[in-house]
Motif scaffolding. Sequence first.
Motif, PDB file in Angstrom:
ATOM      1  N   TYR A   1       0.858  -1.185   0.000  1.00  0.00           N
ATOM      2  CA  TYR A   1       0.000   0.000   0.000  1.00  0.00           C
ATOM      3  C   TYR A   1       0.890   1.230   0.000  1.00  0.00           C
ATOM      4  CZ  TYR A   1      -3.978   3.015   0.998  1.00  0.00           C
ATOM      5  OH  TYR A   1      -4.963   3.974   0.911  1.00  0.00           O
ATOM      6  N   VAL A   2       0.772   2.050  -1.046  1.00  0.00           N
ATOM      7  CA  VAL A   2       1.638   3.208  -1.254  1.00  0.00           C
ATOM      8  C   VAL A   2       0.904   4.483  -0.860  1.00  0.00           C
ATOM      9  CG1 VAL A   2       2.925   4.531  -2.975  1.00  0.00           C
ATOM     10  CG2 VAL A   2       2.810   2.035  -3.150  1.00  0.00           C
ATOM     11  N   ILE A   3       1.557   5.335  -0.051  1.00  0.00           N
ATOM     12  CA  ILE A   3       0.962   6.622   0.298  1.00  0.00           C
ATOM     13  C   ILE A   3       1.802   7.792  -0.187  1.00  0.00           C
ATOM     14  CG2 ILE A   3      -0.233   5.679   2.309  1.00  0.00           C
ATOM     15  CD1 ILE A   3       1.918   6.975   4.063  1.00  0.00           C
ATOM     16  N   GLY A   4       2.942   7.508  -0.804  1.00  0.00           N
ATOM     17  CA  GLY A   4       3.774   8.565  -1.368  1.00  0.00           C
ATOM     18  C   GLY A   4       4.749   7.988  -2.375  1.00  0.00           C
ATOM     19  N   ILE A   5       4.997   8.713  -3.459  1.00  0.00           N
ATOM     20  CA  ILE A   5       5.914   8.243  -4.503  1.00  0.00           C
ATOM     21  C   ILE A   5       7.302   8.847  -4.342  1.00  0.00           C
ATOM     22  CG2 ILE A   5       6.330   8.134  -6.985  1.00  0.00           C
ATOM     23  CD1 ILE A   5       4.039   6.392  -6.148  1.00  0.00           C
ATOM     24  N   GLU A   6       7.373  10.130  -4.069  1.00  0.00           N
ATOM     25  CA  GLU A   6       8.660  10.819  -3.919  1.00  0.00           C
ATOM     26  C   GLU A   6       8.672  11.584  -2.604  1.00  0.00           C
ATOM     27  OE1 GLU A   6       8.945  13.254  -7.384  1.00  0.00           O
ATOM     28  OE2 GLU A   6       9.373  11.568  -8.722  1.00  0.00           O
ATOM     29  N   PRO A   7       9.196  11.039  -1.525  1.00  0.00           N
ATOM     30  CA  PRO A   7       9.827   9.718  -1.449  1.00  0.00           C
ATOM     31  C   PRO A   7       8.784   8.603  -1.438  1.00  0.00           C
ATOM     32  CG  PRO A   7       9.725  10.676   0.729  1.00  0.00           C
ATOM     33  CD  PRO A   7       9.220  11.724  -0.218  1.00  0.00           C
ATOM     34  N   LEU A   8       9.254   7.386  -1.698  1.00  0.00           N
ATOM     35  CA  LEU A   8       8.383   6.224  -1.724  1.00  0.00           C
ATOM     36  C   LEU A   8       8.055   5.813  -0.291  1.00  0.00           C
ATOM     37  CD1 LEU A   8       6.895   3.912  -3.010  1.00  0.00           C
ATOM     38  CD2 LEU A   8       9.091   2.753  -3.403  1.00  0.00           C
ATOM     39  N   MET A   9       6.818   6.041   0.113  1.00  0.00           N
ATOM     40  CA  MET A   9       6.384   5.741   1.472  1.00  0.00           C
ATOM     41  C   MET A   9       5.230   4.752   1.418  1.00  0.00           C
ATOM     42  SD  MET A   9       5.044   8.335   4.487  1.00  0.00           S
ATOM     43  CE  MET A   9       6.463   9.397   4.276  1.00  0.00           C
ATOM     44  N   VAL A  10       5.264   3.759   2.317  1.00  0.00           N
ATOM     45  CA  VAL A  10       4.274   2.687   2.288  1.00  0.00           C
ATOM     46  C   VAL A  10       3.704   2.465   3.689  1.00  0.00           C
ATOM     47  CG1 VAL A  10       5.423   1.541   0.358  1.00  0.00           C
ATOM     48  CG2 VAL A  10       6.009   0.897   2.708  1.00  0.00           C
ATOM     49  N   ALA A  11       2.605   1.740   3.744  1.00  0.00           N
ATOM     50  CA  ALA A  11       2.030   1.350   5.032  1.00  0.00           C
ATOM     51  C   ALA A  11       2.817   0.183   5.598  1.00  0.00           C
ATOM     52  CB  ALA A  11       0.564   0.957   4.862  1.00  0.00           C
ATOM     53  N   GLY A  12       3.218   0.330   6.848  1.00  0.00           N
ATOM     54  CA  GLY A  12       3.955  -0.720   7.533  1.00  0.00           C
ATOM     55  C   GLY A  12       3.115  -1.357   8.619  1.00  0.00           C
ATOM     56  N   PRO A  13       3.733  -2.015   9.586  1.00  0.00           N
ATOM     57  CA  PRO A  13       3.001  -2.747  10.622  1.00  0.00           C
ATOM     58  C   PRO A  13       2.389  -1.808  11.658  1.00  0.00           C
ATOM     59  CG  PRO A  13       5.343  -2.788  11.092  1.00  0.00           C
ATOM     60  CD  PRO A  13       5.200  -2.115   9.756  1.00  0.00           C
ATOM     61  N   ARG A  14       1.455  -2.361  12.424  1.00  0.00           N
ATOM     62  CA  ARG A  14       0.819  -1.636  13.529  1.00  0.00           C
ATOM     63  C   ARG A  14       0.085  -0.394  13.053  1.00  0.00           C
ATOM     64  NH1 ARG A  14       5.900  -2.085  14.428  1.00  0.00           N
ATOM     65  NH2 ARG A  14       6.232   0.168  14.727  1.00  0.00           N
ATOM     66  N   THR A  15      -0.495  -0.472  11.860  1.00  0.00           N
ATOM     67  CA  THR A  15      -1.300   0.617  11.317  1.00  0.00           C
ATOM     68  C   THR A  15      -2.673   0.083  10.934  1.00  0.00           C
ATOM     69  OG1 THR A  15      -0.594   0.236   9.027  1.00  0.00           O
ATOM     70  CG2 THR A  15       0.766   1.724  10.366  1.00  0.00           C
ATOM     71  N   VAL A  32      -4.172   0.561   8.177  1.00  0.00           N
ATOM     72  CA  VAL A  32      -4.132   0.061   6.803  1.00  0.00           C
ATOM     73  C   VAL A  32      -3.626  -1.373   6.783  1.00  0.00           C
ATOM     74  CG1 VAL A  32      -3.012   0.306   4.552  1.00  0.00           C
ATOM     75  CG2 VAL A  32      -3.889   2.332   5.734  1.00  0.00           C
ATOM     76  N   ASP A  33      -2.529  -1.627   7.485  1.00  0.00           N
ATOM     77  CA  ASP A  33      -1.974  -2.980   7.551  1.00  0.00           C
ATOM     78  C   ASP A  33      -2.995  -3.960   8.122  1.00  0.00           C
ATOM     79  OD1 ASP A  33       0.497  -4.882   7.700  1.00  0.00           O
ATOM     80  OD2 ASP A  33      -0.309  -4.896   9.739  1.00  0.00           O
ATOM     81  N   GLU A  34      -3.696  -3.555   9.177  1.00  0.00           N
ATOM     82  CA  GLU A  34      -4.678  -4.441   9.805  1.00  0.00           C
ATOM     83  C   GLU A  34      -5.857  -4.710   8.876  1.00  0.00           C
ATOM     84  OE1 GLU A  34      -3.794  -3.213  14.476  1.00  0.00           O
ATOM     85  OE2 GLU A  34      -5.487  -2.314  13.396  1.00  0.00           O
ATOM     86  N   ALA A  35      -6.326  -3.681   8.174  1.00  0.00           N
ATOM     87  CA  ALA A  35      -7.440  -3.872   7.251  1.00  0.00           C
ATOM     88  C   ALA A  35      -7.040  -4.785   6.092  1.00  0.00           C
ATOM     89  CB  ALA A  35      -7.929  -2.528   6.722  1.00  0.00           C
ATOM     90  N   LEU A  36      -5.808  -4.632   5.598  1.00  0.00           N
ATOM     91  CA  LEU A  36      -5.322  -5.511   4.534  1.00  0.00           C
ATOM     92  C   LEU A  36      -5.242  -6.956   5.010  1.00  0.00           C
ATOM     93  CD1 LEU A  36      -2.428  -3.317   3.072  1.00  0.00           C
ATOM     94  CD2 LEU A  36      -4.554  -3.936   1.895  1.00  0.00           C
ATOM     95  N   THR A  37      -4.777  -7.154   6.235  1.00  0.00           N
ATOM     96  CA  THR A  37      -4.671  -8.496   6.796  1.00  0.00           C
ATOM     97  C   THR A  37      -6.045  -9.145   6.894  1.00  0.00           C
ATOM     98  OG1 THR A  37      -2.698  -7.903   8.067  1.00  0.00           O
ATOM     99  CG2 THR A  37      -3.939  -9.835   8.815  1.00  0.00           C
ATOM    100  N   ILE A  38      -7.018  -8.418   7.394  1.00  0.00           N
ATOM    101  CA  ILE A  38      -8.379  -8.937   7.509  1.00  0.00           C
ATOM    102  C   ILE A  38      -8.948  -9.255   6.126  1.00  0.00           C
ATOM    103  CG2 ILE A  38     -10.754  -8.265   8.111  1.00  0.00           C
ATOM    104  CD1 ILE A  38      -9.525  -6.728  10.489  1.00  0.00           C
ATOM    105  N   ALA A  39      -8.563  -8.464   5.118  1.00  0.00           N
ATOM    106  CA  ALA A  39      -9.103  -8.617   3.772  1.00  0.00           C
ATOM    107  C   ALA A  39      -8.410  -9.719   2.971  1.00  0.00           C
ATOM    108  CB  ALA A  39      -8.987  -7.297   3.023  1.00  0.00           C
ATOM    109  N   GLY A  40      -7.471 -10.422   3.576  1.00  0.00           N
ATOM    110  CA  GLY A  40      -6.805 -11.519   2.879  1.00  0.00           C
ATOM    111  C   GLY A  40      -5.459 -11.175   2.313  1.00  0.00           C
ATOM    112  N   GLY A  41      -4.902 -10.032   2.713  1.00  0.00           N
ATOM    113  CA  GLY A  41      -3.608  -9.624   2.199  1.00  0.00           C
ATOM    114  C   GLY A  41      -2.482  -9.851   3.181  1.00  0.00           C
ATOM    115  N   ASP A  42      -1.292 -10.059   2.654  1.00  0.00           N
ATOM    116  CA  ASP A  42      -0.060 -10.093   3.441  1.00  0.00           C
ATOM    117  C   ASP A  42       0.770  -8.888   3.015  1.00  0.00           C
ATOM    118  OD1 ASP A  42      -0.633 -12.382   4.874  1.00  0.00           O
ATOM    119  OD2 ASP A  42       0.257 -13.705   3.372  1.00  0.00           O
TER     120      ASP A  42
END
Length: 350
Positions: A195-209, A211-221
């Motif tokens: 899950y990308v939230i910024g391109i320059e710099p490249l920033m992504v969703a990490g653990p304990r967020t 977004v990460d929890e919703a992705l996990t529940i939705a079947g994502g790793d």
Amino acid sequence: MRTAIHRSGAAAAVRALLLLLVASGAACDAPAARDDTASTIVAVDDAGDTLRLAAPAQRIVSTVPAQTQILLALGAGDRIIARTDFDTQPELAHLPSTGNGITPNVEWIAAQRPDLVISWADTQSRSVIARLSALGIPAYASAVETIDDILRSIERLGALTDRDAAADSIVHDIRQELEAVARDVANRPRTRVMYVIGIEPLMVAGPRTFVDEALTIAGGDNVFGDTRARWPVVSIEEVIRRDPEVIIVGLGRTAAEADSVTARLRTAPGWRELRAVREGRVHWADPYEFNRPSPTIGRSARRFAEMLSDVGPSESEESAGRAAPGAAMPDNNLDGRDGPDGPHGLVPLP
């Protein structure tokens, strides 16, 4: 066998997360309490400070868009007297703005005579809460990172506005929706996602967020679910190494803006080498909804499940042989830190 073990471990993680959300609602202390002897409402904010109101808040300045969304969901939108530039709901358009919300003009806020201000928790470079408190203005510090934090915020703001019943209903509906999403994807192969939230710099969703929890529940790793930072800045080389099957980009307010970002990725060095980009598995998520820890989190999980469903079983099983999130792997290409001011340094988070 490796796929089965990986799926079993992921399923256990989902169950643990859902149990945590249920337990937090059943076992935690009351989000706010009425002190009958003093006729005040007492609450503890996200910074751990105690907030006291003589009566339910009627004139609210919210400088945190996600908390503004909670107030609207609670039916307390008519009590908001000032917003931020990123609160674009039609019903708030007539209200004055505090600007970006991160560093509002405290003197201007005080002149509005609010009986409650919701602001970002103070940091070394920001002291809005302390300055408001010094002026005798009740100030609620917001620092929301997880789904549990979202539910707690709904309950606390419900108490502070005397909308407890509405808060209970919203929290119940969110839990029900998350449980329903988890059931629907329980027998589906897990999908490696970024899950990308910024391109320059490249920033992504990490653990304990959230977004990460919703992705996990939705079947994502989450391929960056093992980083130290919640919102890490990473290199494109590390993205290539981790090879997500699906990329979700939380940038751009319109379909045209989203198409422009996707077109850039298809031709950008490094990005064009990613399988998800080559095979058209890059999805757009409206940042004003998905990047905010708000009452829409259940709907976000449902949409994530739909985005992750276009990866066939053979592809997911093939990817199970790659390094999974949480596996021992070097992170010498990771910045290992949150972006500027956490995720909030990027508009319009959250």
